[in-house]
Design an enzyme around this catalytic site. Structure first.
Site, short mmCIF file in Angstrom:
data_model
loop_
_atom_site.label_atom_id
_atom_site.label_comp_id
_atom_site.label_asym_id
_atom_site.label_seq_id
_atom_site.Cartn_x
_atom_site.Cartn_y
_atom_site.Cartn_z
N ASP A 36 0.85 -1.20 0.00
CA ASP A 36 0.00 0.00 0.00
C ASP A 36 0.88 1.25 0.00
O ASP A 36 1.90 1.32 0.69
CB ASP A 36 -0.91 -0.01 1.24
CG ASP A 36 -2.07 0.96 1.11
OD1 ASP A 36 -3.22 0.50 1.01
OD2 ASP A 36 -1.83 2.18 1.11
N ASN A 92 -12.82 -3.41 2.68
CA ASN A 92 -13.79 -2.32 2.72
C ASN A 92 -14.70 -2.46 1.51
O ASN A 92 -14.23 -2.54 0.37
CB ASN A 92 -13.07 -0.97 2.70
CG ASN A 92 -12.19 -0.77 3.93
OD1 ASN A 92 -12.53 -1.21 5.02
ND2 ASN A 92 -11.06 -0.11 3.74
N GLN A 99 -14.35 2.31 1.33
CA GLN A 99 -13.74 1.84 0.09
C GLN A 99 -13.51 3.05 -0.81
O GLN A 99 -14.44 3.84 -1.05
CB GLN A 99 -14.64 0.82 -0.63
CG GLN A 99 -13.95 0.23 -1.87
CD GLN A 99 -14.77 -0.83 -2.60
OE1 GLN A 99 -15.91 -1.12 -2.22
NE2 GLN A 99 -14.20 -1.38 -3.65
N HIS A 105 -10.13 -5.49 -3.30
CA HIS A 105 -8.81 -5.71 -2.71
C HIS A 105 -8.94 -6.09 -1.25
O HIS A 105 -9.82 -5.60 -0.55
CB HIS A 105 -7.92 -4.47 -2.86
CG HIS A 105 -8.55 -3.20 -2.39
ND1 HIS A 105 -9.48 -2.51 -3.12
CD2 HIS A 105 -8.39 -2.50 -1.24
CE1 HIS A 105 -9.87 -1.44 -2.46
NE2 HIS A 105 -9.21 -1.40 -1.30
#
Ligand code: 5GP
Ligand code: ZN
Length: 119
Positions: A36, A92, A99, A105
């Site tokens: 990330d 999420n 999200q 993901h």
């Protein structure tokens, strides 16, 4: 467009296609894992299907075997990251759940103690 052919405007489709750089830590025939950009834990990897589905519900309905592959990939990444058996998977789903990227993901978070509830 939310079909499996990809979405020309989708950030994660572009990462999967190699059109946008990412720190990739896992690749399989159906899944890709990359770090990330804004990590929330010492290990924060996003595990995505190569196919474009806007959210987990669409993936589960359209390609349930790939949904299972995401969990298998997360297990492999957790092991390679040295997280032992303690880590958190977050998906999420929907804007109210925070999200922000509408390509399914799984967040794999580990390397620190977590709190609950997530908020
Ligand atoms: P969401 O909020 O949709 O559950 O998670 C989206 C995640 O994507 C966020 O944690 C955000 O930091 C991450 N992200 C956004 N843009 C990029 C990018 O260009 N590259 C990478 N590696 N991660 C990104
Ligand atoms: Zn996509």
């Amino acid at each position: 467009m939310t079909d499996t052919n990809g979405d020309v405007d989708c950030l994660f489709c572009k990462i999967v296609a190699g059109e946008i750089a990412a720190d990739i830590v896992h690749e399989s025939a159906t899944t890709v894992g990359f770090r990330d950009l804004n990590p929330q834990a010492p290990t924060h990897v996003l595990v995505v299907p190569r196919s474009h589905y806007a959210n987990a519900a669409d993936l589960a309905a359209g390609e349930p075997e790939t949904a299972a592959h995401l969990f298998h990939a997360a297990r492999e990444i957790a092991a390679s990251e040295g997280l032992g058996d303690s880590y958190r998977l977050v998906i999420n789903t929907g804007a109210d759940a925070q999200q922000t990227v509408f390509h399914t993901h799984v967040h794999l978070l580990g390397g620190r103690a977590m709190t609950w509830p997530p908020g």
